[in-house]
Scaffold this motif. Structure first.
Motif, PDB file in Angstrom:
ATOM      1  N   GLN A 158       0.830  -1.208   0.000  1.00 41.12           N
ATOM      2  CA  GLN A 158       0.000   0.000   0.000  1.00 41.12           C
ATOM      3  C   GLN A 158       0.866   1.262   0.000  1.00 41.12           C
ATOM      4  OE1 GLN A 158      -3.722   0.098   0.043  1.00 41.12           O
ATOM      5  NE2 GLN A 158      -2.852   1.954  -0.847  1.00 41.12           N
ATOM      6  N   LEU A 159       1.923   1.251   0.796  1.00 41.95           N
ATOM      7  CA  LEU A 159       2.851   2.388   0.839  1.00 41.95           C
ATOM      8  C   LEU A 159       3.476   2.610  -0.542  1.00 41.95           C
ATOM      9  CD1 LEU A 159       4.502   4.467   2.527  1.00 41.95           C
ATOM     10  CD2 LEU A 159       6.176   2.642   2.924  1.00 41.95           C
ATOM     11  N   THR A 160       3.776   1.512  -1.234  1.00 44.86           N
ATOM     12  CA  THR A 160       4.366   1.596  -2.574  1.00 44.86           C
ATOM     13  C   THR A 160       3.459   2.355  -3.528  1.00 44.86           C
ATOM     14  OG1 THR A 160       5.498  -0.518  -2.260  1.00 44.86           O
ATOM     15  CG2 THR A 160       5.215   0.236  -4.523  1.00 44.86           C
ATOM     16  N   ILE A 161       2.188   1.963  -3.569  1.00 44.11           N
ATOM     17  CA  ILE A 161       1.242   2.602  -4.489  1.00 44.11           C
ATOM     18  C   ILE A 161       1.035   4.066  -4.123  1.00 44.11           C
ATOM     19  CG2 ILE A 161      -1.095   2.515  -5.430  1.00 44.11           C
ATOM     20  CD1 ILE A 161       0.801   0.179  -6.241  1.00 44.11           C
ATOM     21  N   ASN A 162       0.951   4.357  -2.828  1.00 48.40           N
ATOM     22  CA  ASN A 162       0.787   5.749  -2.387  1.00 48.40           C
ATOM     23  C   ASN A 162       1.965   6.617  -2.836  1.00 48.40           C
ATOM     24  OD1 ASN A 162      -1.556   4.922  -1.149  1.00 48.40           O
ATOM     25  ND2 ASN A 162      -0.695   4.861   0.922  1.00 48.40           N
ATOM     26  N   LYS A 163       3.181   6.080  -2.707  1.00 53.33           N
ATOM     27  CA  LYS A 163       4.374   6.845  -3.099  1.00 53.33           C
ATOM     28  C   LYS A 163       4.454   7.028  -4.612  1.00 53.33           C
ATOM     29  CE  LYS A 163       7.481   6.108   0.801  1.00 53.33           C
ATOM     30  NZ  LYS A 163       8.810   5.637   1.244  1.00 53.33           N
ATOM     31  N   LEU A 164       4.054   5.989  -5.351  1.00 45.86           N
ATOM     32  CA  LEU A 164       4.051   6.106  -6.820  1.00 45.86           C
ATOM     33  C   LEU A 164       3.054   7.177  -7.269  1.00 45.86           C
ATOM     34  CD1 LEU A 164       4.325   2.356  -7.895  1.00 45.86           C
ATOM     35  CD2 LEU A 164       6.063   4.128  -8.197  1.00 45.86           C
ATOM     36  N   LYS A 165       1.898   7.218  -6.610  1.00 47.54           N
ATOM     37  CA  LYS A 165       0.906   8.255  -6.931  1.00 47.54           C
ATOM     38  C   LYS A 165       1.451   9.643  -6.623  1.00 47.54           C
ATOM     39  CE  LYS A 165      -3.341   5.535  -6.461  1.00 47.54           C
ATOM     40  NZ  LYS A 165      -4.564   5.278  -5.660  1.00 47.54           N
ATOM     41  N   ALA A 166       2.182   9.762  -5.497  1.00 55.04           N
ATOM     42  CA  ALA A 166       2.781  11.055  -5.125  1.00 55.04           C
ATOM     43  C   ALA A 166       3.816  11.512  -6.159  1.00 55.04           C
ATOM     44  CB  ALA A 166       3.423  10.948  -3.743  1.00 55.04           C
ATOM     45  N   LEU A 167       4.430  10.533  -6.845  1.00 57.42           N
ATOM     46  CA  LEU A 167       5.409  10.849  -7.891  1.00 57.42           C
ATOM     47  C   LEU A 167       4.743  11.030  -9.254  1.00 57.42           C
ATOM     48  CD1 LEU A 167       8.188   8.256  -6.903  1.00 57.42           C
ATOM     49  CD2 LEU A 167       8.405  10.749  -6.761  1.00 57.42           C
ATOM     50  N   ASN A 168       3.392  11.012  -9.271  1.00 55.73           N
ATOM     51  CA  ASN A 168       2.611  11.125 -10.516  1.00 55.73           C
ATOM     52  C   ASN A 168       2.924  10.000 -11.499  1.00 55.73           C
ATOM     53  OD1 ASN A 168       1.177  13.524  -9.825  1.00 55.73           O
ATOM     54  ND2 ASN A 168       3.055  14.699 -10.207  1.00 55.73           N
ATOM     55  N   VAL A 169       3.139   8.808 -10.959  1.00 58.17           N
ATOM     56  CA  VAL A 169       3.402   7.627 -11.786  1.00 58.17           C
ATOM     57  C   VAL A 169       2.141   6.770 -11.832  1.00 58.17           C
ATOM     58  CG1 VAL A 169       4.769   5.527 -12.012  1.00 58.17           C
ATOM     59  CG2 VAL A 169       5.866   7.635 -11.234  1.00 58.17           C
TER      60      VAL A 169
END
Length: 655
Positions: A485-496
């Motif tokens: 879950q942390l992975t997906i949240n961070k990817l979204k924060a990077l606009n990926v």
């Protein structure tokens, strides 16, 4: 200009020149700065500085009569030689190698020219500050290289083996496969092997970047570089010294600098064109004004040309840029991420889509029984025992999950006519009655009636029939990783953008994707279907990273802009096929790798802009006679030092 900031080839003729492995003087760090203390490296500069300081004091304050003529020249020559002689030597050597327009030649011409027009203190000062800058460059590059080696080269030279139950200390490279190593608490394992002891805890930080102890049980694989934490353990060697996972990882990182980023390659080509142009411009600055300036003074215009030469050295660019990329690779290694080259750092920085496999990437890859739903008319315990015995004939992960749930196999149960039906499941006869264990296609094949809708159940289903009757089903599921879950949240924060592709049933894939907030998810895919999905994304001109095992998904890895392998320690092939290897199976390292790429690119471009802007301004001032040698020193050595300090920053960042 390339060789001025690169190493000389060693051992093999195919080894590429690159500054990350050498200093600004063309020396190999393993035989240069790494063998010297900082005091030894700075000693020539200290001697030169003291003589220069005394000379300036005698020139401007004490002014004794004897400090004139040849005495004054010899004094400044003595100050010049400790720092100037190595550079003059390198200038000659670079010319013999065919590299005429090197920074060594520029510095030699500029400082000898300063002596020729009587500017002795300035000639010494330019070479002094240049040499100090070179030492800082040596130390910075050496430190970056040493950091990576200290992180990865954890193999002990000697190990203790048991021969006739007697411990013997031998060289690690001499140990054969099948020999038994005795490992005491606090000792590092020298070779890959299999644990013979019942249980042992290991520190795996050298391999995974994780300091949390990893407990292994008998039969588990243990790898070179792991540190035994508690009890004396015995390990049987399964892999030769040179073929260990750690050896492969170390070789991978050491060779990473051979893969150059486009920015590095451009700067090298630029330097080779830029430097001779600057030399001819300096000659023009010195001579052409003779035809246009009425009060032309050769000495004044020569001084301007010499200032121009000092400013023009592209050292800040050709040194700090490779160092920045090398620092990025080191930062990745420190966090358990192996990046195969600086070119992949650039690609990671521009990733717009992360396409990921499900099993083993976002999930643990370890199946567990979630529910046992049997009809009341059947004895749950008896049926489970029979299913467990039948599944013991299979090596499928589902069979393992059932075995872990049901416990030890009851060998008193006799099976007859055991048959595996490909794509369906298993069939056998127990107590004269037919037992079927598999998917619902197996039920249909044998005309077993059932009263449930399999498509409505999210998990993987194992259907069971006994004596021509539907018993019920067992659901098997793969648990989602803790940091998914942390992975997906961070990817979204990077606009990926995120996409999940899997061969598992669509309902399972959709459930995992919805749980984590993954934007797109597709299940029931064959390898060629995955390729087509990635092609669709790439058709939108967006960079794609594919995350998987690097072996089964080889076609997709090859198609993607950068292939990221999870669990690199588990597969030799993964280490060799993927562009980036995440060693500890943690998906949160995916956004971390992207962030390292972005930070590296940012630092590289900061250095490029800094060097061009400062040098451009001072070059114009120098050509117009408004800048002295002191400004020239700042434009060259000062900017180089600032760029190096900026490049080293990435090695200290937290991601």
């Amino acid at each position: 200009m390339e060789e001025c900031c690169s190493t000389k080839p060693k051992k093999t003729e195919t080894k590429k020149h690159n500054h990350a492995e050498g200093d600004g003087h063309g020396h190999d760090h393993s035989h240069g700065s790494e063998d010297k203390t900082a005091f030894q490296l700075f000693l020539p500069a200290v001697v030169s500085f003291l003589l220069l300081l005394i000379g300036i004091t005698l020139d401007n304050y004490i002014k004794p009569e004897w400090f004139q003529g040849w005495v004054r020249i010899i004094w400044y020559l003595a100050a010049y030689i400790p720092v100037g002689l190595p550079v003059l030597k390198e200038a000659v050597e670079s010319i013999t190698r065919g590299d005429v327009f090197s920074e060594f030649l520029l510095m030699s011409i500029a400082t000898i020219g300063a002596f020729a027009i009587g500017e002795y203190p300035e000639g010494v000062a330019v070479m002094l500050f240049y040499s100090v800058g070179e030492v800082f460059q040596e130390l910075a590059v050496s430190r970056a290289k040493r950091n990576i080696k200290s992180l990865l080269d954890q193999r002990p030279d000697e190990v203790t083996i048991l021969k006739n139950n007697q411990p013997q200390t031998v060289k690690a490279e001499k140990v054969s496969i099948g020999e038994i190593i005795q490992l005491k608490p606090g000792e590092k394992l020298g070779l890959d092997g299999e644990l013979l002891s019942e249980k042992a805890s290991f520190n795996t930080a050298a391999l995974t970047g994780e300091s949390k102890p990893d407990t292994k049980t008998k039969g588990d694989t243990v790898l070179a570089g792991m540190i035994n934490l508690n009890t004396v353990s015995q390990i049987i060697v399964t892999t030769g010294y040179e073929d260990s996972k750690l050896s492969k990882i170390l070789e991978l990182v050491q060779n990473a600098t051979a893969q150059k980023a486009p920015t590095e390659l451009f700067i090298r080509k630029f330097a080779k064109v830029y430097t001779p142009i600057v030399v001819f411009l300096a000659i023009g600055i010195c001579l052409l004004p003779y035809f246009f300036v009425s009060d032309y003074q050769f000495r004044d215009w020569l001084y301007r040309a010499l200032v121009f030469l000092v400013i023009s050295c592209p050292c800040a660019l050709v040194i700090s840029i490779p160092l920045g990329y090398f620092g990025g690779i080191g930062a990745g290694s420190r966090n358990g991420i192996l990046i195969k080259g600086s070119n992949f750092l650039d690609v990671l920085a521009n990733i717009k889509n992360v396409v990921m496999d499900k099993t083993g990437t976002m999930t643990e890859g370890v199946f567990k029984v979630q529910e046992v739903a049997f009809k009341n008319e059947f004895n749950k315990e008896d049926i489970l025992k029979m299913v467990n015995v039948l599944e013991s004939h299979s090596t499928h992960p589902v069979a393992t999950a059932i075995h872990n749930y049901a416990g030890e196999v009851d060998h008193s149960i006799q099976l007859e006519n055991v048959e595996e039906i490909p794509g369906h499941g298993l069939k056998a006869t127990v107590n004269g009655k037919e037992l079927l264990v598999g998917n619902f296609k197996l039920m249909d094949k044998f005309a077993i009636n059932y009263d449930i809708k399999p498509e409505n159940i999210v998990y993987t289903l194992i259907a069971i029939a006994y004596d021509k009757k539907f018993v019920g089903y067992i659901t098997i599921a793969d648990s989602i990783k803790k940091d998914a879950q942390l992975t997906i949240n961070k990817l979204k924060a990077l606009n990926v953008k995120t996409t999940m592709l899997s061969g598992d049933k669509s309902s399972v894939v959709k459930y995992v994707a919805d749980s984590l907030g993954i934007q797109n998810a597709y299940g029931d895919l064959l390898p060629e279907d995955k390729v087509n999905k990635v092609k669709e994304i790439k058709a939108k001109n967006e960079t794609v990273a594919f995350v998987g095992d690097g072996v089964n998904d080889a076609p997709v890895v090859a198609l993607s802009d950068v292939g990221i392998a999870m669990g690199g320690l588990g597969s030799d092939a993964t280490i060799e096929t993927a562009d980036v290897v995440i060693q500890d199976d943690m998906p949160s390292k995916i956004p971390m790798a992207i962030n390292i790429g972005k930070q590296t690119k940012k630092i590289v471009w900061q250095n490029i802009i800094l060097a061009f802007v400062v040098k451009g301004i001072v070059l114009i001032l120098g050509a117009g006679g408004l800048a002295t040698m002191w400004e020239a020193v700042f434009a060259d050595v000062g900017v180089a030092l600032l760029a190096i300090l900026n490049a080293v920053r990435i090695q200290r960042m937290r991601f």
